[in-house]
Scaffold this motif. Structure first.
Motif, PDB file in Angstrom:
ATOM      1  N   GLY A   1       0.824  -1.200   0.000  1.00 53.59           N
ATOM      2  CA  GLY A   1       0.000   0.000   0.000  1.00 53.59           C
ATOM      3  C   GLY A   1       0.849   1.236   0.000  1.00 53.59           C
ATOM      4  N   GLU A   2       0.364   2.217   0.739  1.00 57.13           N
ATOM      5  CA  GLU A   2       1.046   3.505   0.740  1.00 57.13           C
ATOM      6  C   GLU A   2       0.986   4.087   2.139  1.00 57.13           C
ATOM      7  OE1 GLU A   2      -0.459   6.283  -2.304  1.00 57.13           O
ATOM      8  OE2 GLU A   2      -0.137   7.786  -0.732  1.00 57.13           O
ATOM      9  N   PHE A   3       2.083   4.662   2.570  1.00 57.53           N
ATOM     10  CA  PHE A   3       2.115   5.323   3.874  1.00 57.53           C
ATOM     11  C   PHE A   3       2.922   6.609   3.733  1.00 57.53           C
ATOM     12  CE2 PHE A   3       4.270   5.793   8.090  1.00 57.53           C
ATOM     13  CZ  PHE A   3       3.135   6.174   8.798  1.00 57.53           C
TER      14      PHE A   3
ATOM     15  N   ALA B   1       5.481   4.136  -1.181  1.00 55.69           N
ATOM     16  CA  ALA B   1       4.992   2.766  -1.351  1.00 55.69           C
ATOM     17  C   ALA B   1       5.452   1.884  -0.196  1.00 55.69           C
ATOM     18  CB  ALA B   1       5.508   2.205  -2.672  1.00 55.69           C
ATOM     19  N   ILE B   2       4.562   0.997   0.210  1.00 55.27           N
ATOM     20  CA  ILE B   2       4.837   0.012   1.265  1.00 55.27           C
ATOM     21  C   ILE B   2       4.745  -1.360   0.618  1.00 55.27           C
ATOM     22  CG2 ILE B   2       3.679  -1.104   3.255  1.00 55.27           C
ATOM     23  CD1 ILE B   2       5.129   1.401   4.087  1.00 55.27           C
ATOM     24  N   ASP B   3       5.758  -2.182   0.770  1.00 50.17           N
ATOM     25  CA  ASP B   3       5.683  -3.537   0.208  1.00 50.17           C
ATOM     26  C   ASP B   3       6.863  -4.365   0.723  1.00 50.17           C
ATOM     27  OD1 ASP B   3       5.324  -5.820  -1.233  1.00 50.17           O
ATOM     28  OD2 ASP B   3       5.322  -4.869  -3.215  1.00 50.17           O
ATOM     29  N   ASN B   4       6.571  -5.326   1.601  1.00 45.05           N
ATOM     30  CA  ASN B   4       7.662  -6.209   2.053  1.00 45.05           C
ATOM     31  C   ASN B   4       7.589  -7.569   1.362  1.00 45.05           C
ATOM     32  OD1 ASN B   4       5.395  -6.936   3.506  1.00 45.05           O
ATOM     33  ND2 ASN B   4       6.476  -7.316   5.432  1.00 45.05           N
TER      34      ASN B   4
ATOM     35  N   HIS C   1      -5.930  -8.096   8.647  1.00 40.78           N
ATOM     36  CA  HIS C   1      -7.281  -8.666   8.658  1.00 40.78           C
ATOM     37  C   HIS C   1      -8.328  -7.672   9.080  1.00 40.78           C
ATOM     38  CE1 HIS C   1      -6.355 -12.817   7.796  1.00 40.78           C
ATOM     39  NE2 HIS C   1      -5.231 -12.582   8.430  1.00 40.78           N
ATOM     40  N   ARG C   2      -7.929  -6.796   9.999  1.00 38.77           N
ATOM     41  CA  ARG C   2      -8.912  -5.841  10.507  1.00 38.77           C
ATOM     42  C   ARG C   2      -8.476  -4.456  10.059  1.00 38.77           C
ATOM     43  NH1 ARG C   2      -8.106  -8.541  15.739  1.00 38.77           N
ATOM     44  NH2 ARG C   2      -9.560 -10.285  15.872  1.00 38.77           N
ATOM     45  N   ASP C   3      -9.222  -3.449  10.518  1.00 39.79           N
ATOM     46  CA  ASP C   3      -8.850  -2.079  10.181  1.00 39.79           C
ATOM     47  C   ASP C   3      -7.491  -1.732  10.766  1.00 39.79           C
ATOM     48  OD1 ASP C   3     -11.136  -1.779   8.835  1.00 39.79           O
ATOM     49  OD2 ASP C   3     -12.177  -0.630  10.380  1.00 39.79           O
ATOM     50  N   THR C   4      -6.788  -0.876  10.103  1.00 41.02           N
ATOM     51  CA  THR C   4      -5.479  -0.424  10.566  1.00 41.02           C
ATOM     52  C   THR C   4      -5.552   1.075  10.816  1.00 41.02           C
ATOM     53  OG1 THR C   4      -4.717   0.114   8.341  1.00 41.02           O
ATOM     54  CG2 THR C   4      -4.356  -2.148   9.088  1.00 41.02           C
ATOM     55  N   PRO C   5      -4.601   1.632  11.583  1.00 41.10           N
ATOM     56  CA  PRO C   5      -4.645   3.077  11.819  1.00 41.10           C
ATOM     57  C   PRO C   5      -4.575   3.853  10.506  1.00 41.10           C
ATOM     58  CG  PRO C   5      -2.950   2.052  13.190  1.00 41.10           C
ATOM     59  CD  PRO C   5      -3.468   1.000  12.274  1.00 41.10           C
ATOM     60  N   GLU C   6      -3.914   3.260   9.505  1.00 38.75           N
ATOM     61  CA  GLU C   6      -3.705   3.962   8.241  1.00 38.75           C
ATOM     62  C   GLU C   6      -4.902   3.819   7.295  1.00 38.75           C
ATOM     63  OE1 GLU C   6      -1.848   6.182   7.805  1.00 38.75           O
ATOM     64  OE2 GLU C   6      -1.565   6.400   5.675  1.00 38.75           O
TER      65      GLU C   6
ATOM     66  N   GLY D   1      -7.628   2.751   4.600  1.00 40.90           N
ATOM     67  CA  GLY D   1      -7.685   2.030   3.324  1.00 40.90           C
ATOM     68  C   GLY D   1      -6.435   2.091   2.474  1.00 40.90           C
ATOM     69  N   LYS D   2      -5.395   2.785   2.938  1.00 39.65           N
ATOM     70  CA  LYS D   2      -4.200   2.893   2.086  1.00 39.65           C
ATOM     71  C   LYS D   2      -3.304   1.665   2.179  1.00 39.65           C
ATOM     72  CE  LYS D   2      -4.027   7.882   2.336  1.00 39.65           C
ATOM     73  NZ  LYS D   2      -3.409   8.935   3.131  1.00 39.65           N
ATOM     74  N   LEU D   3      -3.598   0.782   3.116  1.00 38.85           N
ATOM     75  CA  LEU D   3      -2.827  -0.462   3.223  1.00 38.85           C
ATOM     76  C   LEU D   3      -3.710  -1.609   2.768  1.00 38.85           C
ATOM     77  CD1 LEU D   3      -1.157   0.094   6.700  1.00 38.85           C
ATOM     78  CD2 LEU D   3      -0.155   0.459   4.443  1.00 38.85           C
ATOM     79  N   VAL D   4      -3.137  -2.506   2.002  1.00 40.09           N
ATOM     80  CA  VAL D   4      -3.958  -3.598   1.465  1.00 40.09           C
ATOM     81  C   VAL D   4      -3.357  -4.960   1.811  1.00 40.09           C
ATOM     82  CG1 VAL D   4      -4.988  -2.265  -0.412  1.00 40.09           C
ATOM     83  CG2 VAL D   4      -2.825  -3.450  -0.798  1.00 40.09           C
ATOM     84  N   LYS D   5      -4.252  -5.942   1.852  1.00 41.51           N
ATOM     85  CA  LYS D   5      -3.835  -7.329   2.117  1.00 41.51           C
ATOM     86  C   LYS D   5      -2.966  -7.845   0.980  1.00 41.51           C
ATOM     87  CE  LYS D   5      -8.126  -8.864   4.199  1.00 41.51           C
ATOM     88  NZ  LYS D   5      -8.548 -10.113   4.760  1.00 41.51           N
TER      89      LYS D   5
END
Ligand code: SF4
Length: 259
Positions: free
Chosen positions: A188-190, A194-197, A224-229, A231-235
């Motif tokens: 996703g994005e933070f 871009a965020i991607d491991n 699995h659940r909501d994150t502080p960030e 919708g910008k982070l995706v499974k």
């Protein structure tokens, strides 16, 4: 965004994808998260700058709360598969962690000898021998390693202390294989980046870290659940998690995926 906090010392039992019927123990305050990480995917929300250890439950309060709940479950004939230390932050930050593990083992042995004891931890306190020894007395010490690169950990986990992957791996090796590694993959994005491991470079380095550590098991999962960030982070799709798991198995490590 709807992150949540556990409002008690003992919570559940709940069904955990990773652990089965799990009775949770929260060693942190009931009204806020206390952690030395600030993971962008944390289900408990952001770590507040003013978090303190001053309102933690005492060792005795934890023992009594656990005893009451286990006796209740004994009467109901509903044994937990596992007593899991998790909750509103990092359990090993509790100064009484080692003694609390001893109390838990004693209660477990008396009331539900077949129940396992597990700890979910971010591995930041394993440089402390007392913490390491306490983790080794449990049935399952599940320690976080989300990336083999410091810059990725700084973005995904935002450590508040001086964290280094090299030191963490060095300390993880001290468990001599008696450790489960947990890794959360996400994209996703933070803050506009871009965020991607899960890139080839990330996976290659992470597999090499696993080879060094030699864990008894690897747990791979995603958000699995909501994150502080929000919708910008995706499974990461389960299919890709399974592909990563296949590479871990090729190294000879037992691997569990919860997509
Ligand atoms: S280590 Fe765990 S409790 Fe701490 S911020 Fe990360 S996900 Fe949340």
């Amino acid at each position: 965004m709807a992150t949540f906090l556990f409002d008690k010392i003992i919570f559940g039992p709940v069904f955990s994808r990773r652990l089965g019927v799990s009775l949770g123990v929260n060693l942190l305050p009931a009204d806020r998260k206390v952690c030395n990480f600030n993971c962008i995917y944390c289900e408990c929300g952001w770590t507040r700058a003013d978090h303190t250890l001053s309102t933690l439950p005492s060792r005795d309060e934890v023992r009594r709360a656990l005893e009451v709940k286990l006796n209740e479950m004994k009467k109901g004939g509903t044994p937990p598969d596992v007593i899991t230390f998790a909750g509103n932050g990092e359990p090993t930050l509790h100064p009484g962690f080692s003694g609390i593990i001893d109390d838990t083992i004693a209660l477990r042995n008396e009331l539900f000898p077949d129940t396992k004891i597990a700890v979910l931890s971010n591995a930041t306190m394993i440089n402390n021998k007392a913490v390491r020894d306490a983790l080794l007395r449990t049935d399952s010490n599940i320690l976080k390693l989300d990336s083999a690169f410091d810059e990725t950990v700084r973005r995904h986990n935002q450590p508040g202390n001086q964290y280094s992957v090299a030191d963490t791996i060095k300390n993880l090796k001290l468990f001599k294989g008696d450790v489960t590694i947990q890794t959360l993959f996400l994209r996703g994005e933070f803050e506009g980046k871009a965020i991607d491991n899960t890139t080839p470079r990330e996976i290659e380095a992470w597999l090499n870290a696993l080879k060094e550590i030699g864990p008894s098991e690897v747990m791979i999962y995603t958000i699995h659940r909501d994150t502080p960030e929000g919708g910008k982070l995706v499974k990461v799709p389960e299919k890709e998690l399974n592909q990563i798991a296949a590479r871990v198995r090729e190294l000879g490590f037992k691997t569990q995926v919860s997509g």
